[in-house]
Structure formats: C-alpha cells, structure tokens
Design a protein around this motif. Structure first.
Motif, PDB file in Angstrom:
ATOM      1  N   LEU A  30       0.931  -0.807   0.063  1.00  0.00           N
ATOM      2  CA  LEU A  30       0.219   0.528  -0.149  1.00  0.00           C
ATOM      3  C   LEU A  30       0.750   1.483   0.246  1.00  0.00           C
ATOM      4  CD1 LEU A  30      -2.763  -1.065   2.186  1.00  0.00           C
ATOM      5  CD2 LEU A  30      -3.229  -0.642  -0.028  1.00  0.00           C
ATOM      6  N   ARG A  49       1.838   1.869  -7.500  1.00  0.00           N
ATOM      7  CA  ARG A  49       0.394   2.352  -7.688  1.00  0.00           C
ATOM      8  C   ARG A  49      -0.067   1.614  -8.759  1.00  0.00           C
ATOM      9  NH1 ARG A  49      -4.132   6.034  -4.266  1.00  0.00           N
ATOM     10  NH2 ARG A  49      -5.173   4.165  -4.226  1.00  0.00           N
ATOM     11  N   TYR A  56      -0.607  -2.030  -9.117  1.00  0.00           N
ATOM     12  CA  TYR A  56      -2.029  -2.937  -8.314  1.00  0.00           C
ATOM     13  C   TYR A  56      -3.254  -2.481  -8.187  1.00  0.00           C
ATOM     14  CZ  TYR A  56       2.785  -3.908  -6.196  1.00  0.00           C
ATOM     15  OH  TYR A  56       4.967  -4.272  -6.042  1.00  0.00           O
ATOM     16  N   SER A  57      -3.262  -1.900  -9.062  1.00  0.00           N
ATOM     17  CA  SER A  57      -4.620  -0.997  -8.346  1.00  0.00           C
ATOM     18  C   SER A  57      -5.321  -0.481 -10.311  1.00  0.00           C
ATOM     19  CB  SER A  57      -4.552   0.179  -8.059  1.00  0.00           C
ATOM     20  OG  SER A  57      -3.526   0.764  -6.276  1.00  0.00           O
ATOM     21  N   HIS A  66      -7.968   0.942 -11.365  1.00  0.00           N
ATOM     22  CA  HIS A  66      -8.277   1.687 -11.609  1.00  0.00           C
ATOM     23  C   HIS A  66      -7.467   2.946 -11.579  1.00  0.00           C
ATOM     24  CE1 HIS A  66      -8.656   3.159  -7.123  1.00  0.00           C
ATOM     25  NE2 HIS A  66      -8.768   4.021  -7.219  1.00  0.00           N
ATOM     26  N   ILE A  67      -6.330   3.286 -11.175  1.00  0.00           N
ATOM     27  CA  ILE A  67      -4.881   4.382 -11.119  1.00  0.00           C
ATOM     28  C   ILE A  67      -4.262   4.031 -12.560  1.00  0.00           C
ATOM     29  CG2 ILE A  67      -2.822   4.679 -10.333  1.00  0.00           C
ATOM     30  CD1 ILE A  67      -5.572   5.614  -8.650  1.00  0.00           C
ATOM     31  N   GLU A 123      -7.162   8.634 -13.092  1.00  0.00           N
ATOM     32  CA  GLU A 123      -7.775   7.455 -12.682  1.00  0.00           C
ATOM     33  C   GLU A 123      -8.685   7.598 -14.188  1.00  0.00           C
ATOM     34  OE1 GLU A 123      -9.443   6.905  -8.663  1.00  0.00           O
ATOM     35  OE2 GLU A 123     -10.147   9.526  -9.309  1.00  0.00           O
ATOM     36  N   TRP A 155      -6.485   4.037   4.676  1.00  0.00           N
ATOM     37  CA  TRP A 155      -6.805   2.583   4.575  1.00  0.00           C
ATOM     38  C   TRP A 155      -5.620   2.496   6.075  1.00  0.00           C
ATOM     39  CZ3 TRP A 155      -7.071  -1.056  -0.436  1.00  0.00           C
ATOM     40  CH2 TRP A 155      -6.827   0.144  -1.505  1.00  0.00           C
ATOM     41  N   ASN A 166     -13.952   1.010  -7.517  1.00  0.00           N
ATOM     42  CA  ASN A 166     -12.773   0.932  -7.701  1.00  0.00           C
ATOM     43  C   ASN A 166     -12.043   0.719  -6.146  1.00  0.00           C
ATOM     44  OD1 ASN A 166     -12.707   2.458  -9.536  1.00  0.00           O
ATOM     45  ND2 ASN A 166     -12.403   4.654  -8.995  1.00  0.00           N
ATOM     46  N   GLU A 180      -9.519  -2.859  -6.103  1.00  0.00           N
ATOM     47  CA  GLU A 180      -8.026  -2.345  -5.939  1.00  0.00           C
ATOM     48  C   GLU A 180      -7.567  -3.337  -4.217  1.00  0.00           C
ATOM     49  OE1 GLU A 180      -5.157   0.983  -5.176  1.00  0.00           O
ATOM     50  OE2 GLU A 180      -7.238   1.790  -4.925  1.00  0.00           O
ATOM     51  N   SER A 212      -7.016  -6.416  -6.460  1.00  0.00           N
ATOM     52  CA  SER A 212      -5.817  -6.811  -6.484  1.00  0.00           C
ATOM     53  C   SER A 212      -4.197  -6.850  -6.211  1.00  0.00           C
ATOM     54  CB  SER A 212      -5.195  -5.823  -7.781  1.00  0.00           C
ATOM     55  OG  SER A 212      -4.489  -6.129  -8.042  1.00  0.00           O
ATOM     56  N   LEU A 213      -4.572  -6.548  -4.719  1.00  0.00           N
ATOM     57  CA  LEU A 213      -3.638  -5.742  -3.431  1.00  0.00           C
ATOM     58  C   LEU A 213      -3.416  -8.163  -2.971  1.00  0.00           C
ATOM     59  CD1 LEU A 213      -1.988  -4.260  -1.838  1.00  0.00           C
ATOM     60  CD2 LEU A 213      -4.158  -3.704  -0.160  1.00  0.00           C
TER      61      LEU A 213
END
Length: 347
Positions: free
Chosen positions: A32, A38, A41-42, A44-45, A64, A104, A142, A146, A149-150
């Motif tokens: 994170l 990121r 891993y994300s 939508h980013i 994003e 987070w 989103n 995320e 995926s994480l």
C-alpha cells in the motif's frame, strides 16, 4: 470477500470496504505504501506523479478511471507505519465531488494473515442524491477492484519482486526531438507502418488524453485486441500509458515514451513496468529455455515467463522506437533538401 457499509445519512457520505488477505500485515502495508508501483496494483489508477515527499507525507497528482471517465486530482497521503495506516485527502477534484478523504488500515488477522480496510468520506456539490449515489458506485467499484488486486499480489507464492518486471529500450536519434514526439503522439498513423499493428482507433477524451483500441499481430500469427489510455505531456516530451485490457501472463502493464535531449543529441526511450499473473508461474518451464551450457540449471517457470514477456514487449517496443528514429531522421533530410538554394549563375 469485500464488505460494504451503508451510505450514511446527511451531507457526509461514508463507505467502508475490507478484505481478508492470507499474508502478513507488514508485507501488505508495504504494498500500500509503494506509491511508484501503485498503478500496477490498482486497476483504476492510470498514472501517478509524485510532487513532493518527506518520508511521511507526500503530495501526488493522480489520474484515474472513474465510472467510464478519466479524471485527475491532487492528493495528499500521510503514512503512519507503526499503526499500519495511511490517510489520504483530495486537494483538488472535479464535479460532482466536493470533498474526498479517507484512510487505509492493515490489521493482523487470523492464522498470520491480515485484514485490509479502506474508508472513504465524501461530499458532493449541491447534495444531489443522484450524484452521491453515482460517486458511491464509482468509489465502491474501484475499492473492491483494488482490494482484490492487492490480495492476489500479496498472496502470491512467488515474491513481489519476481512478479514485477521493469525494463527499458532506447534509441539514439540524429534528428529533432519534436519530430520524434510527433510520431509517438500520432499513434493513429501506426497501422501500416508497424508490422505488428493491424488496427488502431484513437480518440481524445480531452486534450492530451488518448484512448486507444487496437489489434496487434502476435508471433504465432494470432491477432489480439487490446486497449490503452495515454496521457501526453508535450512540453516535457513524455507520453505515459496504461494498458486497459492486458492478456495473460500479463496482469498489468504501464510505461512511458520519452524524448530526452542531451549533449550528444536526442535519445528516445520506452520504459515498461509489468505485473505478471502469478498463475503463470505454475506452468511447467520449457525445457532448455534460458540454459547457457550443459551444466546450467533448468530455469524456473517464472524465469521463463519473465524472459518471454521481456522479449515480446521489447521486440514491439524497439520496432516502434526504430520507426520513430527513421521518421525524425528522414524528416531532417527532407527539410535540408528543401532549404538548399542553387548557387547564383555567374554573369
């Protein structure tokens, strides 16, 4: 499985999503906190530019995908590593969002695992119910993507460093950077010039934001449809991209085209960062791949996958760079021919 709290009543709307991860809390928090990776891993980013960072606080420009639209905002993040917590707040945003903040957290779970939670608090301009419901849907979609995926990356049987492949190709050019950038920017012209590019549709949702839908020819003769979002920065000579529909064994693919003048001329560079699908490592390694001699050990499945992906992406990337070089250098040659003035006749 993610859990979602109900939207609170009143002007401030609150969301909570969480997921259990079969990985230590410290390792999950490190993912994170890794701002540079990121976008891998994300889902939508699309891209992150770090504006400043003092080791605890950072200020970011983030692009994003949000409900089918592409938007950017300034964001601030504050890390609390001892609490395994990261606060965030949007410093700039577009309508209908008026304010957005949250955090987070990573807590110890059962059996050595962890629980990751993301909380959002937001308001919308005019307190419109439709806008609030729409933003709730976007933030929820989103957040779930995320977190999932994480979880997959953190639970991988191979190390994160083995899943991420970063490399670059570069070509030195005897020509102006403007012509190089022009070729890279006009990707709609690539079909017919690049052998692997069979079709490409390019639309600009806003100046400098390009959405690509294209077909590429694979080494085995098959044609694959793919997509990408590109963010263009002409004054900096940069185009960053994110693939929107990568195919196995690639789980995510981001990168950048850049034109860099230096004391020796101009260099055009293609940088790539790839997140591999962990299931690719379970496939049996091809016999003889990567071996350098009779005593060489058999490569692991992940080593074979990394080698193949590196070769495939590098091949098409280098072909694009070489064509950009030819475009720039031929443009210089054409220009020089046009500017030659015949010598005046002697009387």
């Amino acid at each position: 499985m993610s859990e979602i709290s109900e939207i609170s009543g009143g002007r401030v709307h609150r969301l909570r999503h969480s997921v259990e991860v079969a990985a230590p809390a410290g390792a999950v928090f490190a993912l994170l906190a890794d701002t540079a990776r990121r976008p891998l891993y994300s889902p939508h980013i699309l891209h992150i530019e770090r504006l400043d960072f003092d080791g605890v606080r950072e200020r970011l420009r983030v692009w994003e995908s949000a409900g089918g639209r592409i938007r950017s905002s300034l964001q601030a993040r504050v890390r609390h590593p001892h609490e395994r917590r990261i606060e965030f707040v949007q410093l700039g945003h577009g309508t209908p969002v008026e304010s957005m903040s949250g955090e987070w957290t990573v807590e110890d779970g059962v059996g050595g695992g962890s629980v990751v939670t993301v909380r959002h608090e937001f308001t919308v301009v005019g307190d419109r119910d439709d806008d609030a419901a729409g933003e709730c849907l976007v933030a929820g979609d989103n957040a779930r993507a995320e977190l999932e995926s994480l979880r997959r990356v953190a639970e991988s049987r191979v190390g994160v460093d083995d899943l991420v492949l970063s490399f670059e190709e570069s070509v030195r050019v005897n020509g102006p950077g403007e012509l190089l950038y022009d070729f890279l920017y006009r990707a709609a012209d690539w079909p017919g010039l690049l052998p692997h590019m069979r079709r490409l549709k390019l639309t600009e949702s806003s100046p400098g934001t390009q959405i690509l839908d294209y077909d590429v020819l694979l080494p085995d003769g098959a044609v694959r449809t793919a997509g990408a979002v590109r963010l263009c920065f002409p004054h900096a000579g940069r185009i960053v991209f994110t693939q929107t529909a990568p195919s196995a064994p690639v789980a995510a693919h981001t990168g950048e085209w850049s034109v860099l003048p230096d004391e020796h001329g101009v260099r055009v560079i293609a940088q790539h960062s790839v997140l591999l699908d962990e299931t690719a490592a379970r496939a049996p390694a091809a016999s003889g791949q990567l071996a350098t001699g009779p005593a060489a050990r058999a490569p692991s499945a992940m080593e074979v996958v990394r080698h193949r992906v590196r070769q495939a992406i590098g091949r098409t990337s280098l072909a694009t760079l070489e064509l950009a070089r030819e475009h720039a250098e031929s443009g210089v040659l054409t220009l020089s021919r046009r500017t030659v003035t015949p010598a005046a006749s002697l009387p």
